[in-house]
Scaffold this motif. Structure first.
Motif, PDB file in Angstrom:
ATOM      1  N   LEU A  51       0.906  -1.148   0.005  1.00 33.57           N
ATOM      2  CA  LEU A  51      -0.067  -0.186   0.033  1.00 33.57           C
ATOM      3  C   LEU A  51       0.848   1.200   0.005  1.00 33.57           C
ATOM      4  O   LEU A  51       0.844   2.053  -0.755  1.00 33.57           O
ATOM      5  CB  LEU A  51      -0.915   0.066   1.225  1.00 33.57           C
ATOM      6  CG  LEU A  51      -1.791   1.233   1.463  1.00 33.57           C
ATOM      7  CD1 LEU A  51      -2.826   1.141   0.264  1.00 33.57           C
ATOM      8  CD2 LEU A  51      -2.724   0.969   2.552  1.00 33.57           C
ATOM      9  N   THR A  52       1.958   1.275   0.850  1.00 38.38           N
ATOM     10  CA  THR A  52       2.741   2.485   0.774  1.00 38.38           C
ATOM     11  C   THR A  52       3.445   2.719  -0.571  1.00 38.38           C
ATOM     12  O   THR A  52       3.608   3.600  -0.823  1.00 38.38           O
ATOM     13  CB  THR A  52       3.845   2.218   1.953  1.00 38.38           C
ATOM     14  OG1 THR A  52       3.322   2.030   3.198  1.00 38.38           O
ATOM     15  CG2 THR A  52       4.593   3.243   2.129  1.00 38.38           C
ATOM     16  N   VAL A  56       3.230   6.036  -2.415  1.00 37.94           N
ATOM     17  CA  VAL A  56       4.321   6.736  -3.092  1.00 37.94           C
ATOM     18  C   VAL A  56       4.235   6.862  -4.478  1.00 37.94           C
ATOM     19  O   VAL A  56       4.579   7.875  -5.037  1.00 37.94           O
ATOM     20  CB  VAL A  56       5.535   6.127  -2.379  1.00 37.94           C
ATOM     21  CG1 VAL A  56       6.863   6.697  -2.959  1.00 37.94           C
ATOM     22  CG2 VAL A  56       5.627   6.377  -0.807  1.00 37.94           C
ATOM     23  N   SER A  57       4.101   6.034  -5.173  1.00 36.37           N
ATOM     24  CA  SER A  57       4.228   5.915  -6.672  1.00 36.37           C
ATOM     25  C   SER A  57       3.322   6.932  -7.164  1.00 36.37           C
ATOM     26  O   SER A  57       3.558   7.485  -8.325  1.00 36.37           O
ATOM     27  CB  SER A  57       4.078   4.537  -7.250  1.00 36.37           C
ATOM     28  OG  SER A  57       2.921   4.148  -7.065  1.00 36.37           O
ATOM     29  N   LYS A  61       4.270  10.442  -9.130  1.00 34.11           N
ATOM     30  CA  LYS A  61       3.458  10.901 -10.435  1.00 34.11           C
ATOM     31  C   LYS A  61       2.878  12.278 -10.443  1.00 34.11           C
ATOM     32  O   LYS A  61       2.847  13.001 -11.446  1.00 34.11           O
ATOM     33  CB  LYS A  61       2.584   9.897 -10.866  1.00 34.11           C
ATOM     34  CG  LYS A  61       2.936   8.197 -11.265  1.00 34.11           C
ATOM     35  CD  LYS A  61       1.861   7.452 -11.668  1.00 34.11           C
ATOM     36  CE  LYS A  61       2.558   6.119 -11.919  1.00 34.11           C
ATOM     37  NZ  LYS A  61       1.633   5.062 -12.333  1.00 34.11           N
ATOM     38  N   LEU A  62       2.379  12.602  -9.062  1.00 32.55           N
ATOM     39  CA  LEU A  62       1.533  13.939  -8.913  1.00 32.55           C
ATOM     40  C   LEU A  62       2.520  14.829  -9.016  1.00 32.55           C
ATOM     41  O   LEU A  62       2.302  16.064  -9.577  1.00 32.55           O
ATOM     42  CB  LEU A  62       0.849  13.791  -7.722  1.00 32.55           C
ATOM     43  CG  LEU A  62      -0.584  13.186  -7.793  1.00 32.55           C
ATOM     44  CD1 LEU A  62      -1.249  13.090  -6.408  1.00 32.55           C
ATOM     45  CD2 LEU A  62      -1.501  13.657  -8.913  1.00 32.55           C
ATOM     46  N   LEU A  63       3.839  14.635  -8.323  1.00 31.90           N
ATOM     47  CA  LEU A  63       4.874  15.644  -8.224  1.00 31.90           C
ATOM     48  C   LEU A  63       5.475  15.900  -9.712  1.00 31.90           C
ATOM     49  O   LEU A  63       5.656  17.169 -10.298  1.00 31.90           O
ATOM     50  CB  LEU A  63       6.003  15.054  -7.335  1.00 31.90           C
ATOM     51  CG  LEU A  63       5.740  15.434  -6.006  1.00 31.90           C
ATOM     52  CD1 LEU A  63       6.975  14.680  -5.060  1.00 31.90           C
ATOM     53  CD2 LEU A  63       5.747  16.645  -5.468  1.00 31.90           C
ATOM     54  N   ASP A  64       5.530  14.911 -10.458  1.00 27.25           N
ATOM     55  CA  ASP A  64       6.147  15.262 -11.776  1.00 27.25           C
ATOM     56  C   ASP A  64       5.088  15.758 -12.710  1.00 27.25           C
ATOM     57  O   ASP A  64       5.577  16.735 -13.528  1.00 27.25           O
ATOM     58  CB  ASP A  64       6.081  13.674 -12.403  1.00 27.25           C
ATOM     59  CG  ASP A  64       7.498  12.756 -12.071  1.00 27.25           C
ATOM     60  OD1 ASP A  64       8.407  13.525 -11.286  1.00 27.25           O
ATOM     61  OD2 ASP A  64       7.454  11.529 -12.111  1.00 27.25           O
TER      62      ASP A  64
END
Length: 72
Positions: A51-52, A56-57, A61-64
């Motif tokens: 789940l972590t 995190v993935s 993706k949101l940060l990118d």
């Protein structure tokens, strides 16, 4: 101290052996319970790790995407 006859000594020894066997059985039950608890805990830990990793993935993706938007 008084002398016990052989039958009495045998009876006492048999009772001690029976008591020791009961303690061994209880200890074995506790071991099985602890092993099962560990298996359950390992499953929960594995689930939480997965789940972590997913969270995190997705976050990365949101940060990118945010970085791409600020560079335009």
């Amino acid at each position: 101290m008084f002398n016990l006859d052989k039958d009495e000594q045998l009876r006492i020894s048999s009772e001690k052996i029976a008591l020791a066997d009961e303690k061994i059985d209880v200890a074995n039950e506790k071991i099985v319970t602890l092993e099962n608890d560990k298996l359950d805990q390992d499953k929960v830990i594995k689930y939480l790790q997965n789940l972590t990793h997913k969270v995190v993935s997705k976050f990365l993706k949101l940060l990118d995407k945010d970085e791409d938007a600020t560079q335009e």
